[in-house]
Design an enzyme around this catalytic site. Structure first.
Site, PDB file in Angstrom:
ATOM      1  N   PRO A  12       0.794  -1.226   0.000  1.00  0.00           N
ATOM      2  CA  PRO A  12       0.000   0.000   0.000  1.00  0.00           C
ATOM      3  C   PRO A  12       0.830   1.282   0.000  1.00  0.00           C
ATOM      4  O   PRO A  12       1.881   1.355   0.638  1.00  0.00           O
ATOM      5  CB  PRO A  12      -0.826  -0.090   1.288  1.00  0.00           C
ATOM      6  CG  PRO A  12      -0.106  -1.075   2.138  1.00  0.00           C
ATOM      7  CD  PRO A  12       0.545  -2.039   1.190  1.00  0.00           C
ATOM      8  N   ASN A  13       0.312   2.253  -0.743  1.00  0.00           N
ATOM      9  CA  ASN A  13       0.865   3.620  -0.844  1.00  0.00           C
ATOM     10  C   ASN A  13       2.155   3.715  -1.654  1.00  0.00           C
ATOM     11  O   ASN A  13       2.637   4.819  -1.909  1.00  0.00           O
ATOM     12  CB  ASN A  13       1.083   4.240   0.555  1.00  0.00           C
ATOM     13  CG  ASN A  13      -0.205   4.301   1.351  1.00  0.00           C
ATOM     14  OD1 ASN A  13      -1.203   4.809   0.842  1.00  0.00           O
ATOM     15  ND2 ASN A  13      -0.221   3.765   2.551  1.00  0.00           N
ATOM     16  N   ARG A  20       5.155  10.952  -2.429  1.00  0.00           N
ATOM     17  CA  ARG A  20       4.907  10.658  -1.029  1.00  0.00           C
ATOM     18  C   ARG A  20       6.164  10.875  -0.176  1.00  0.00           C
ATOM     19  O   ARG A  20       7.176  10.194  -0.392  1.00  0.00           O
ATOM     20  CB  ARG A  20       4.500   9.183  -0.958  1.00  0.00           C
ATOM     21  CG  ARG A  20       4.287   8.653   0.413  1.00  0.00           C
ATOM     22  CD  ARG A  20       4.154   7.132   0.387  1.00  0.00           C
ATOM     23  NE  ARG A  20       3.914   6.660   1.723  1.00  0.00           N
ATOM     24  CZ  ARG A  20       4.193   5.448   2.144  1.00  0.00           C
ATOM     25  NH1 ARG A  20       4.707   4.561   1.306  1.00  0.00           N
ATOM     26  NH2 ARG A  20       3.955   5.117   3.379  1.00  0.00           N
ATOM     27  N   TYR A  25      11.230   8.751   1.458  1.00  0.00           N
ATOM     28  CA  TYR A  25      11.227   7.679   0.455  1.00  0.00           C
ATOM     29  C   TYR A  25      11.959   8.022  -0.842  1.00  0.00           C
ATOM     30  O   TYR A  25      12.061   7.180  -1.731  1.00  0.00           O
ATOM     31  CB  TYR A  25       9.778   7.270   0.151  1.00  0.00           C
ATOM     32  CG  TYR A  25       9.072   6.729   1.372  1.00  0.00           C
ATOM     33  CD1 TYR A  25       9.528   5.578   2.007  1.00  0.00           C
ATOM     34  CD2 TYR A  25       7.970   7.381   1.920  1.00  0.00           C
ATOM     35  CE1 TYR A  25       8.909   5.089   3.137  1.00  0.00           C
ATOM     36  CE2 TYR A  25       7.333   6.892   3.056  1.00  0.00           C
ATOM     37  CZ  TYR A  25       7.805   5.748   3.659  1.00  0.00           C
ATOM     38  OH  TYR A  25       7.186   5.264   4.780  1.00  0.00           O
ATOM     39  N   ASN A  76       7.928  -5.562  -0.671  1.00  0.00           N
ATOM     40  CA  ASN A  76       7.866  -4.406   0.216  1.00  0.00           C
ATOM     41  C   ASN A  76       6.386  -4.295   0.569  1.00  0.00           C
ATOM     42  O   ASN A  76       5.591  -3.785  -0.221  1.00  0.00           O
ATOM     43  CB  ASN A  76       8.361  -3.130  -0.462  1.00  0.00           C
ATOM     44  CG  ASN A  76       8.314  -1.949   0.496  1.00  0.00           C
ATOM     45  OD1 ASN A  76       7.780  -2.057   1.607  1.00  0.00           O
ATOM     46  ND2 ASN A  76       8.858  -0.813   0.076  1.00  0.00           N
ATOM     47  N   ALA A  79       3.033  -0.650   4.966  1.00  0.00           N
ATOM     48  CA  ALA A  79       2.535  -0.681   6.352  1.00  0.00           C
ATOM     49  C   ALA A  79       2.062  -2.076   6.769  1.00  0.00           C
ATOM     50  O   ALA A  79       2.056  -2.398   7.970  1.00  0.00           O
ATOM     51  CB  ALA A  79       1.409   0.322   6.509  1.00  0.00           C
ATOM     52  N   HIS A  82       3.983  -4.329   9.243  1.00  0.00           N
ATOM     53  CA  HIS A  82       3.882  -4.199  10.699  1.00  0.00           C
ATOM     54  C   HIS A  82       2.563  -4.716  11.263  1.00  0.00           C
ATOM     55  O   HIS A  82       2.337  -4.657  12.471  1.00  0.00           O
ATOM     56  CB  HIS A  82       4.067  -2.727  11.084  1.00  0.00           C
ATOM     57  CG  HIS A  82       5.141  -2.035  10.299  1.00  0.00           C
ATOM     58  ND1 HIS A  82       6.467  -2.441  10.361  1.00  0.00           N
ATOM     59  CD2 HIS A  82       5.099  -1.015   9.396  1.00  0.00           C
ATOM     60  CE1 HIS A  82       7.187  -1.666   9.546  1.00  0.00           C
ATOM     61  NE2 HIS A  82       6.378  -0.809   8.948  1.00  0.00           N
ATOM     62  N   ASP A  89       1.505 -15.493   6.765  1.00  0.00           N
ATOM     63  CA  ASP A  89       1.031 -16.876   6.622  1.00  0.00           C
ATOM     64  C   ASP A  89       1.048 -17.333   5.163  1.00  0.00           C
ATOM     65  O   ASP A  89       1.323 -18.506   4.886  1.00  0.00           O
ATOM     66  CB  ASP A  89      -0.394 -17.013   7.185  1.00  0.00           C
ATOM     67  CG  ASP A  89      -0.424 -17.049   8.709  1.00  0.00           C
ATOM     68  OD1 ASP A  89       0.658 -17.107   9.336  1.00  0.00           O
ATOM     69  OD2 ASP A  89      -1.534 -17.015   9.281  1.00  0.00           O
ATOM     70  N   GLU A 100      12.492  -9.537   2.008  1.00  0.00           N
ATOM     71  CA  GLU A 100      11.736  -8.356   2.428  1.00  0.00           C
ATOM     72  C   GLU A 100      12.593  -7.116   2.191  1.00  0.00           C
ATOM     73  O   GLU A 100      13.761  -7.098   2.577  1.00  0.00           O
ATOM     74  CB  GLU A 100      11.421  -8.496   3.923  1.00  0.00           C
ATOM     75  CG  GLU A 100      10.744  -7.276   4.513  1.00  0.00           C
ATOM     76  CD  GLU A 100      10.531  -7.406   6.027  1.00  0.00           C
ATOM     77  OE1 GLU A 100      10.845  -8.464   6.607  1.00  0.00           O
ATOM     78  OE2 GLU A 100      10.062  -6.420   6.612  1.00  0.00           O
ATOM     79  N   HIS A 102      12.733  -2.633   2.202  1.00  0.00           N
ATOM     80  CA  HIS A 102      12.148  -1.341   2.574  1.00  0.00           C
ATOM     81  C   HIS A 102      13.042  -0.237   2.060  1.00  0.00           C
ATOM     82  O   HIS A 102      14.276  -0.335   2.154  1.00  0.00           O
ATOM     83  CB  HIS A 102      12.016  -1.205   4.094  1.00  0.00           C
ATOM     84  CG  HIS A 102      11.115  -2.229   4.670  1.00  0.00           C
ATOM     85  ND1 HIS A 102       9.748  -2.153   4.565  1.00  0.00           N
ATOM     86  CD2 HIS A 102      11.391  -3.386   5.321  1.00  0.00           C
ATOM     87  CE1 HIS A 102       9.217  -3.221   5.143  1.00  0.00           C
ATOM     88  NE2 HIS A 102      10.189  -3.998   5.594  1.00  0.00           N
ATOM     89  N   LEU A 103      12.412   0.812   1.551  1.00  0.00           N
ATOM     90  CA  LEU A 103      13.176   1.983   1.109  1.00  0.00           C
ATOM     91  C   LEU A 103      13.842   2.659   2.300  1.00  0.00           C
ATOM     92  O   LEU A 103      15.026   2.987   2.275  1.00  0.00           O
ATOM     93  CB  LEU A 103      12.237   2.970   0.406  1.00  0.00           C
ATOM     94  CG  LEU A 103      11.596   2.429  -0.876  1.00  0.00           C
ATOM     95  CD1 LEU A 103      10.137   2.820  -0.940  1.00  0.00           C
ATOM     96  CD2 LEU A 103      12.334   2.932  -2.088  1.00  0.00           C
ATOM     97  N   SER A 104      13.058   2.902   3.345  1.00  0.00           N
ATOM     98  CA  SER A 104      13.584   3.584   4.534  1.00  0.00           C
ATOM     99  C   SER A 104      14.154   2.549   5.505  1.00  0.00           C
ATOM    100  O   SER A 104      13.847   1.356   5.401  1.00  0.00           O
ATOM    101  CB  SER A 104      12.459   4.381   5.208  1.00  0.00           C
ATOM    102  OG  SER A 104      11.440   3.512   5.674  1.00  0.00           O
ATOM    103  N   ARG A 109      13.097   4.648  12.609  1.00  0.00           N
ATOM    104  CA  ARG A 109      11.855   5.420  12.548  1.00  0.00           C
ATOM    105  C   ARG A 109      10.978   5.138  13.781  1.00  0.00           C
ATOM    106  O   ARG A 109      11.472   4.675  14.790  1.00  0.00           O
ATOM    107  CB  ARG A 109      11.143   5.117  11.224  1.00  0.00           C
ATOM    108  CG  ARG A 109      12.020   5.470  10.020  1.00  0.00           C
ATOM    109  CD  ARG A 109      11.300   5.265   8.717  1.00  0.00           C
ATOM    110  NE  ARG A 109      10.134   6.124   8.608  1.00  0.00           N
ATOM    111  CZ  ARG A 109       9.141   5.943   7.725  1.00  0.00           C
ATOM    112  NH1 ARG A 109       9.221   4.935   6.867  1.00  0.00           N
ATOM    113  NH2 ARG A 109       8.113   6.753   7.706  1.00  0.00           N
TER     114      ARG A 109
HETATM  115  C1  DQA Z   1       8.166   1.107   3.945  1.00  0.00           C
HETATM  116  C2  DQA Z   1       8.247   1.331   5.464  1.00  0.00           C
HETATM  117  C3  DQA Z   1       6.879   1.134   6.097  1.00  0.00           C
HETATM  118  O1  DQA Z   1       6.961   1.363   7.491  1.00  0.00           O
HETATM  119  C4  DQA Z   1       5.884   2.118   5.508  1.00  0.00           C
HETATM  120  O2  DQA Z   1       4.597   1.890   6.050  1.00  0.00           O
HETATM  121  C5  DQA Z   1       5.849   2.069   4.029  1.00  0.00           C
HETATM  122  C6  DQA Z   1       7.119   1.979   3.300  1.00  0.00           C
HETATM  123  C7  DQA Z   1       9.521   1.410   3.254  1.00  0.00           C
HETATM  124  O3  DQA Z   1       9.693   0.976   2.122  1.00  0.00           O
HETATM  125  O4  DQA Z   1      10.366   2.102   3.816  1.00  0.00           O
HETATM  126  O5  DQA Z   1       4.804   2.203   3.401  1.00  0.00           O
HETATM  127  O6  DQA Z   1       7.869  -0.259   3.715  1.00  0.00           O
END
Ligand code: DQA
Length: 150
Positions: A12-13, A20, A25, A76, A79, A82, A89, A100, A102-104, A109
């Site tokens: 998502p997002n 964003r 990011y 990725n 959210a 978490h 599963d 897995e 993540h950009l950040s 954080r």
């Molecule tokens: C994210 C980190 C997540 O905490 C956040 O909700 C995202 C992006 C990252 O790529 O850094 O949507 O997965």
């Protein structure tokens, strides 16, 4: 023998990358990330398919549908990382090696981002290198699969 195939899942997002929170990011868009991954996959001689969804169930379905189609997954989950026992599963159920990304750096954080439901069922996690996290994840996954196949 057919080419190794990798599925890249964006949660998502992530469709809003570029717009964003660029200070967190970066300014690279999702289209650019997918383009770079595609070009890297050609160099690594693997097939690559990308999918983005804002819906948890669609991500679960994509993981289920990866069975007999893809040998590795890069995810990725945004959210959902978490919160989602369902995505965790699904990865456990299909038993497809998953990285897995993540950009950040989720560990520098807010505290709620420090826990990942996915990390314990992934072969590894790459966090904090911006768009490069995906490229590093792809390289690591392909190396892992090559070792597994040999
Ligand atoms: C994210 C980190 C997540 O905490 C956040 O909700 C995202 C992006 C990252 O790529 O850094 O949507 O997965």
């Amino acid at each position: 023998m057919s080419k190794t195939s990798i599925l890249v899942l964006h949660g998502p997002n992530l469709n809003l990358l570029g717009l964003r929170e660029p200070e967190i990011y970066g300014s690279t868009t999702l289209v650019q990330i997918n383009k770079t991954l595609k070009s890297n996959s050609e160099k690594l001689q693997v097939s690559l398919f990308c999918l983005q969804s804002n819906c948890e169930g669609e991500l679960v379905d994509a993981i289920h549908n990866a069975r007999n189609q893809h040998q590795g997954i890069i995810i990725n989950a945004g959210a959902y990382t978490h919160t989602s026992v369902a995505i965790r599963d699904a990865i456990t159920a299909v038993q497809i090696p998953t990285v897995e990304v993540h950009l950040s750096n989720i560990y520098t954080r807010e505290e709620f981002r420090h826990h990942s439901y996915i990390a314990p069922v992934a072969i590894g996690q790459i966090s904090g290198f911006g768009a490069d996290s995906y490229c590093l994840g792809l390289q690591a996954l392909v190396n892992y699969l090559k070792q597994e196949q040999s």
